[in-house]
Design a protein around this motif. Sequence first.
Motif, PDB file in Angstrom:
ATOM      1  N   ASN A 174       0.853  -1.180   0.000  1.00  0.00           N
ATOM      2  CA  ASN A 174       0.000   0.000   0.000  1.00  0.00           C
ATOM      3  C   ASN A 174       0.895   1.239   0.000  1.00  0.00           C
ATOM      4  N   GLY A 175       0.894   1.977  -1.101  1.00  0.00           N
ATOM      5  CA  GLY A 175       1.784   3.121  -1.227  1.00  0.00           C
ATOM      6  C   GLY A 175       1.533   4.203  -0.201  1.00  0.00           C
ATOM      7  N   LEU A 176       0.269   4.475   0.110  1.00  0.00           N
ATOM      8  CA  LEU A 176      -0.073   5.508   1.078  1.00  0.00           C
ATOM      9  C   LEU A 176       0.474   5.172   2.451  1.00  0.00           C
ATOM     10  N   GLU A 177       0.289   3.919   2.894  1.00  0.00           N
ATOM     11  CA  GLU A 177       0.745   3.518   4.217  1.00  0.00           C
ATOM     12  C   GLU A 177       2.265   3.441   4.309  1.00  0.00           C
ATOM     13  N   THR A 178       2.902   3.048   3.216  1.00  0.00           N
ATOM     14  CA  THR A 178       4.347   2.837   3.235  1.00  0.00           C
ATOM     15  C   THR A 178       5.134   4.111   2.997  1.00  0.00           C
ATOM     16  N   ALA A 179       4.688   4.929   2.034  1.00  0.00           N
ATOM     17  CA  ALA A 179       5.504   6.059   1.581  1.00  0.00           C
ATOM     18  C   ALA A 179       4.838   7.423   1.725  1.00  0.00           C
ATOM     19  N   GLY A 180       3.548   7.453   2.097  1.00  0.00           N
ATOM     20  CA  GLY A 180       2.900   8.734   2.311  1.00  0.00           C
ATOM     21  C   GLY A 180       1.938   9.126   1.212  1.00  0.00           C
ATOM     22  N   PRO A 181       1.245  10.261   1.395  1.00  0.00           N
ATOM     23  CA  PRO A 181       0.174  10.689   0.482  1.00  0.00           C
ATOM     24  C   PRO A 181       0.594  10.814  -0.977  1.00  0.00           C
ATOM     25  N   ALA A 182       1.847  11.192  -1.230  1.00  0.00           N
ATOM     26  CA  ALA A 182       2.290  11.373  -2.615  1.00  0.00           C
ATOM     27  C   ALA A 182       2.222  10.066  -3.403  1.00  0.00           C
ATOM     28  N   GLU A 221      -0.161   7.666  -2.965  1.00  0.00           N
ATOM     29  CA  GLU A 221      -1.474   7.038  -2.795  1.00  0.00           C
ATOM     30  C   GLU A 221      -1.942   6.385  -4.088  1.00  0.00           C
ATOM     31  N   SER A 222      -1.576   6.988  -5.229  1.00  0.00           N
ATOM     32  CA  SER A 222      -1.984   6.449  -6.519  1.00  0.00           C
ATOM     33  C   SER A 222      -0.748   6.054  -7.320  1.00  0.00           C
ATOM     34  N   THR A 223      -0.468   4.769  -7.377  1.00  0.00           N
ATOM     35  CA  THR A 223       0.675   4.263  -8.140  1.00  0.00           C
ATOM     36  C   THR A 223       0.210   3.118  -9.027  1.00  0.00           C
ATOM     37  N   GLN A 224       0.892   2.924 -10.134  1.00  0.00           N
ATOM     38  CA  GLN A 224       0.543   1.833 -11.035  1.00  0.00           C
ATOM     39  C   GLN A 224       1.239   0.535 -10.645  1.00  0.00           C
ATOM     40  N   LEU A 225       2.284   0.664  -9.826  1.00  0.00           N
ATOM     41  CA  LEU A 225       2.981  -0.519  -9.314  1.00  0.00           C
ATOM     42  C   LEU A 225       3.725  -0.136  -8.039  1.00  0.00           C
ATOM     43  N   PHE A 226       3.574  -0.955  -6.992  1.00  0.00           N
ATOM     44  CA  PHE A 226       4.328  -0.730  -5.746  1.00  0.00           C
ATOM     45  C   PHE A 226       4.539  -2.107  -5.129  1.00  0.00           C
ATOM     46  N   VAL A 285       8.767   0.781  -7.859  1.00  0.00           N
ATOM     47  CA  VAL A 285       7.555   1.592  -7.878  1.00  0.00           C
ATOM     48  C   VAL A 285       7.425   2.253  -9.253  1.00  0.00           C
ATOM     49  N   ILE A 286       6.228   2.213  -9.829  1.00  0.00           N
ATOM     50  CA  ILE A 286       5.926   3.019 -11.009  1.00  0.00           C
ATOM     51  C   ILE A 286       4.915   4.072 -10.564  1.00  0.00           C
ATOM     52  N   HIS A 287       5.361   5.285 -10.559  1.00  0.00           N
ATOM     53  CA  HIS A 287       4.594   6.386  -9.979  1.00  0.00           C
ATOM     54  C   HIS A 287       4.090   7.312 -11.085  1.00  0.00           C
ATOM     55  N   GLU A 288       2.801   7.591 -11.068  1.00  0.00           N
ATOM     56  CA  GLU A 288       2.233   8.564 -11.994  1.00  0.00           C
ATOM     57  C   GLU A 288       1.989   9.859 -11.242  1.00  0.00           C
ATOM     58  N   MET A 289       2.656  10.940 -11.663  1.00  0.00           N
ATOM     59  CA  MET A 289       2.551  12.222 -10.983  1.00  0.00           C
ATOM     60  C   MET A 289       1.330  12.993 -11.440  1.00  0.00           C
ATOM     61  N   GLU A 290       1.051  14.101 -10.756  1.00  0.00           N
ATOM     62  CA  GLU A 290      -0.110  14.918 -11.081  1.00  0.00           C
ATOM     63  C   GLU A 290      -0.058  15.417 -12.521  1.00  0.00           C
ATOM     64  N   SER A 291       1.143  15.604 -13.033  1.00  0.00           N
ATOM     65  CA  SER A 291       1.304  16.088 -14.410  1.00  0.00           C
ATOM     66  C   SER A 291       0.957  15.032 -15.441  1.00  0.00           C
ATOM     67  N   GLY A 292       0.830  13.774 -14.984  1.00  0.00           N
ATOM     68  CA  GLY A 292       0.575  12.666 -15.907  1.00  0.00           C
ATOM     69  C   GLY A 292       1.842  11.942 -16.314  1.00  0.00           C
ATOM     70  N   ASP A 293       3.013  12.546 -16.020  1.00  0.00           N
ATOM     71  CA  ASP A 293       4.282  11.879 -16.320  1.00  0.00           C
ATOM     72  C   ASP A 293       4.487  10.699 -15.387  1.00  0.00           C
ATOM     73  N   GLN A 323      12.671   6.271   5.168  1.00  0.00           N
ATOM     74  CA  GLN A 323      11.679   7.346   5.281  1.00  0.00           C
ATOM     75  C   GLN A 323      12.174   8.629   4.605  1.00  0.00           C
ATOM     76  N   ALA A 324      13.474   8.892   4.696  1.00  0.00           N
ATOM     77  CA  ALA A 324      14.039  10.066   4.025  1.00  0.00           C
ATOM     78  C   ALA A 324      13.900   9.939   2.506  1.00  0.00           C
ATOM     79  N   ILE A 325      14.092   8.737   1.985  1.00  0.00           N
ATOM     80  CA  ILE A 325      13.966   8.504   0.536  1.00  0.00           C
ATOM     81  C   ILE A 325      12.545   8.792   0.071  1.00  0.00           C
ATOM     82  N   TRP A 326      11.546   8.274   0.806  1.00  0.00           N
ATOM     83  CA  TRP A 326      10.156   8.548   0.410  1.00  0.00           C
ATOM     84  C   TRP A 326       9.864  10.053   0.453  1.00  0.00           C
ATOM     85  N   ALA A 327      10.390  10.718   1.476  1.00  0.00           N
ATOM     86  CA  ALA A 327      10.138  12.164   1.598  1.00  0.00           C
ATOM     87  C   ALA A 327      10.763  12.917   0.434  1.00  0.00           C
ATOM     88  N   MET A 328      11.979  12.542   0.041  1.00  0.00           N
ATOM     89  CA  MET A 328      12.635  13.224  -1.087  1.00  0.00           C
ATOM     90  C   MET A 328      11.919  12.941  -2.396  1.00  0.00           C
TER      91      MET A 328
END
Length: 287
Positions: free
Chosen positions: A220-228, A230-235, A248-256, A275-280
């Motif tokens: 669960n991306g939200l529980e593991t890495a935070g709100p950013a 929450e919506s991933t195509q693979l985690f 992780v395959i992450h889709e950003m707000e820009s669609g990239d 935790q520092a990695i997820w924050a960065m």
Amino acid sequence: MTTKIWMKSSIFALAVILSACSGDAKDTEKKEAIKQSAEPAQVADQKEEPAPEPAASIEEEGIYIGQIDNNSIEVEAAGDTLVLRLSDEVRDTVAHLEEGLKVSIVYKKNENDQWILEKITAADSGTGEPAASQTLKYTVNGTTVEKEAALTESEQDYYFYKIDEFEFTAEEPRKDVMFATEFAETFVRIEPLSENASIEDLKKWANDELAAVGEVKEVNGLETAGPAFESTQLFITASKDSFKKYIVIHEMESGDKVKYTINLAQHKKTAEWEQAIWAMLSTLKTK
């Protein structure tokens, strides 16, 4: 003089003497009482003054003039030119600031009567450009950690904010890597994905890669890495002995879309670094 008259005179003289002695005794008692009552006041007067309270931090906006040397900078603020000594927490941030930039500063005076810079960030210029630094907050074993992170830009048209415990460098082809300076086995491979990348193929390859490590689990991306995240195509993740790996395959707000491969080898700082990695990574944006 008759005997009677002499006796009367003697008695009178004795009475005078006793009266004088009684008066002296009373005077002595009175002086002693006054002395004793004065002593507590004198003791109270001799009590130590309370220690001065620590100097309060001052927050202002100004214009960054530049570095004087490796340990101090100048900022024009409060109608004056301030000379501020650098704390260890702000050195990396200062190294990325441009002269003439509008900044917000937090500083205070130390016991040696020197102004110490505690925090410096680029003020909002209204141009839409990212700030030169940002404070990252994350939780490690129930404790909130705050660290200054400097703007870091990639040649692949994205940027993010990096704390000074990590290094960042380009890697071919179309990949970058960020690693812990103290322990390079802890690293993140950052790979921006093209519009025509096959997500299904990437998912299959990611599962095959993690299967070589251990049992593959969805996370669960939200529980593991935070709100950013929450919506991933693979985690997904896999672990073996003292080693953990995420893809992780992450889709950003820009669609990239961007692919992250995170390697976490066992180290005393593994929990903190994760935790520092997820924050960065949560600050990563495309240009």
